[in-house]
Design an enzyme around this catalytic site. Structure first.
Site, PDB file in Angstrom:
ATOM      1  N   GLY A 169       0.810  -1.220   0.000  1.00 36.85           N
ATOM      2  CA  GLY A 169       0.000   0.000   0.000  1.00 36.85           C
ATOM      3  C   GLY A 169       0.837   1.261   0.000  1.00 36.85           C
ATOM      4  O   GLY A 169       0.523   2.234  -0.706  1.00 36.85           O
ATOM      5  N   GLN A 196      -8.047   0.074   3.181  1.00 36.17           N
ATOM      6  CA  GLN A 196      -8.900  -0.413   4.268  1.00 36.17           C
ATOM      7  C   GLN A 196     -10.330  -0.724   3.819  1.00 36.17           C
ATOM      8  O   GLN A 196     -11.154  -1.090   4.652  1.00 36.17           O
ATOM      9  CB  GLN A 196      -8.925   0.592   5.430  1.00 36.17           C
ATOM     10  N   THR A 203      11.727  -7.179 -11.264  1.00 33.74           N
ATOM     11  CA  THR A 203      11.117  -8.509 -11.376  1.00 33.74           C
ATOM     12  C   THR A 203      10.029  -8.666 -10.318  1.00 33.74           C
ATOM     13  O   THR A 203      10.243  -8.374  -9.146  1.00 33.74           O
ATOM     14  CB  THR A 203      12.195  -9.604 -11.201  1.00 33.74           C
ATOM     15  N   CYS A 234       1.339   1.854  12.108  1.00 34.87           N
ATOM     16  CA  CYS A 234       2.549   2.542  11.662  1.00 34.87           C
ATOM     17  C   CYS A 234       2.952   3.643  12.626  1.00 34.87           C
ATOM     18  O   CYS A 234       4.090   4.082  12.646  1.00 34.87           O
ATOM     19  CB  CYS A 234       2.345   3.142  10.281  1.00 34.87           C
TER      20      CYS A 234
END
Ligand code: PLP
Length: 393
Positions: free
Chosen positions: A70, A179, A237, A325
């Site tokens: 995110g 969310q 990648t 966070c």
């Protein structure tokens, strides 16, 4: 048995997802950009994951760009628009006052680089008023970014209306749907947005994988330079096993978790009613009638939120004070402050976030644990609360 009510921080990985990741790691080890059979097998697995995510959000697979989660998707949206030659001449970015740090701190970084960054306020319910947005947006606006559902209080924003306001001014619109995806139906067409971010680990997928959906024809500047992966929009990648897991989680979300939304809401309501009835001095934060079904933010008068998180953990119940966070930063939640709540209510708030595996028995156990933990903290008079309510220098 421990009870996990912190699904907005992250979710348990479904066993189908873990099995698919392990199988892909063993069997699809080829580089999806290689033209031989090993590479093509990995590419096929990626394409299936892309189809599954596209189906979850009503998108075309070609518009799905895989990312490392995110935070990366949000960065790509904001920095990508800031770097678009077509937006040269426009120097303003508008975000809501309750965005996640992934948007908020990116906007602040762009502010330091010369962009004008404005925050559209929210009312006490945590909802953006369209008129307030209209007043901020104009010919100088390059991008408006408003999250679909808030991670702390769960409020759902009027995204289609907000996107219309941005478009009327010739600006682009991004929504952080980290969310909301997997909790409520999300359809990029109905929302009318230009970009949408989602993250795998918020709905049963692995961590470190996500998507930015970019409307066809939008020439977003890539953040990274490198190869031509993801049609040049995200070089490097791809994380094939993680993305295979994301695809399986997307299918499970569509088939099992979204239909369980009403059941989860009933359980959340059982928890809320139980708390409001059994524990005095409690109040629900946000907009009770405009929330994702799994989220409840409640303030417990006279109790320090972090002490209660610890007290509940000792009782075997995992919850949080807000954004994972920001935990440990001792910064009062910018979200709850933006709702205009007094410091005492901000510091005494707890976020409960339920998941598809939550049961009624879990809720009843949590109510008992809460009564005990709150009772203990109130009895001893939470010393940390007294310290923290002292005026800041
Ligand atoms: N946006 C919101 C609303 C979130 O809640 C989170 C994670 O908490 C993120 C973005 C960041 O997502 P990720 O952890 O995948 O980087």
């Amino acid at each position: 048995m421990r009870i996990y009510l912190d699904h907005n921080a992250t979710t348990p990985v479904a066993s189908e997802v873990a099995d698919a990741v392990a199988t892909a790691m063993r069997e699809q080890f080829g580089n999806p950009s290689s033209i031989h059979a090993f590479g093509q097998s990995a590419k096929t697995a990626l394409d299936q994951a892309r189809d599954a995510v596209a189906a979850l959000i009503g998108a075309s697979p070609a518009e799905v760009v895989f990312t490392g989660g995110g935070t990366e998707g949000d960065n790509l949206a904001l920095r990508g628009v800031a770097g678009m030659p077509a937006m040269a001449g426009r120097r303003q970015i508008v975000i809501s006052a309750i965005e996640h740090e992934a948007v908020r701190h990116t906007a602040q970084a762009l502010g330091k680089a010369g962009w004008q960054v404005d925050e559209v306020p929210v009312g006490s319910r945590g909802v953006v008023e369209p008129d307030n947005l209209r007043r901020l947006v104009g010919a100088n606006t390059a991008l408006v970014s408003v999250m679909h559902a808030n991670n702390e209080v769960g409020t759902i924003q009027p995204i289609a209306v907000a996107a219309g306001i941005a478009h009327d001014a010739g600006a682009l619109f991004h929504t952080d749907a980290v969310q909301s995806v997997g909790k409520i139906p999300v359809d990029v067409g109905t929302l009318g947005v230009d970009m949408l971010t989602l993250s795998g680990h918020k709905f049963g997928g692995p961590k470190g994988v996500g998507v930015i959906w970019i409307r066809r024809g939008l020439a977003l500047s890539p953040m990274l330079t490198g190869g031509r992966q993801e049609r040049g929009r995200r070089p490097g990648t791809e994380n094939v096993p993680g993305l295979v897991g994301l695809g399986v989680a997307a299918s499970l979300a569509r088939e099992q978790h979204l239909p369980a939304g009403d059941r989860i809401a009933r359980m959340r309501d059982r928890l809320e009613h139980g708390i409001l009835e059994r524990i005095s001095g409690t109040v629900v934060n946000g907009a009770p009638d405009a929330r994702v079904p799994n989220t409840s933010s409640i303030s417990f008068e006279g109790v320090e939120g972090e002490s209660l998180v610890i007290g509940l953990d000792l009782e075997g119940v995992a919850v949080s004070t807000g954004s994972a966070c920001s935990s440990g930063t001792l910064e009062p939640s910018h979200v709850l402050r933006a709702l205009g709540l007094p410091p005492s209510r901000v510091q005494s708030a707890i976020r409960f976030s339920l998941g598809p595996s939550t049961t009624e028995a879990d809720i009843d156990q949590v109510l008992d644990a809460l009564s005990r933990a709150v009772g203990r903290l109130r009895l001893r008079g939470d010393s940390r609360l007294r310290l923290r309510t002292a005026p800041r220098a």
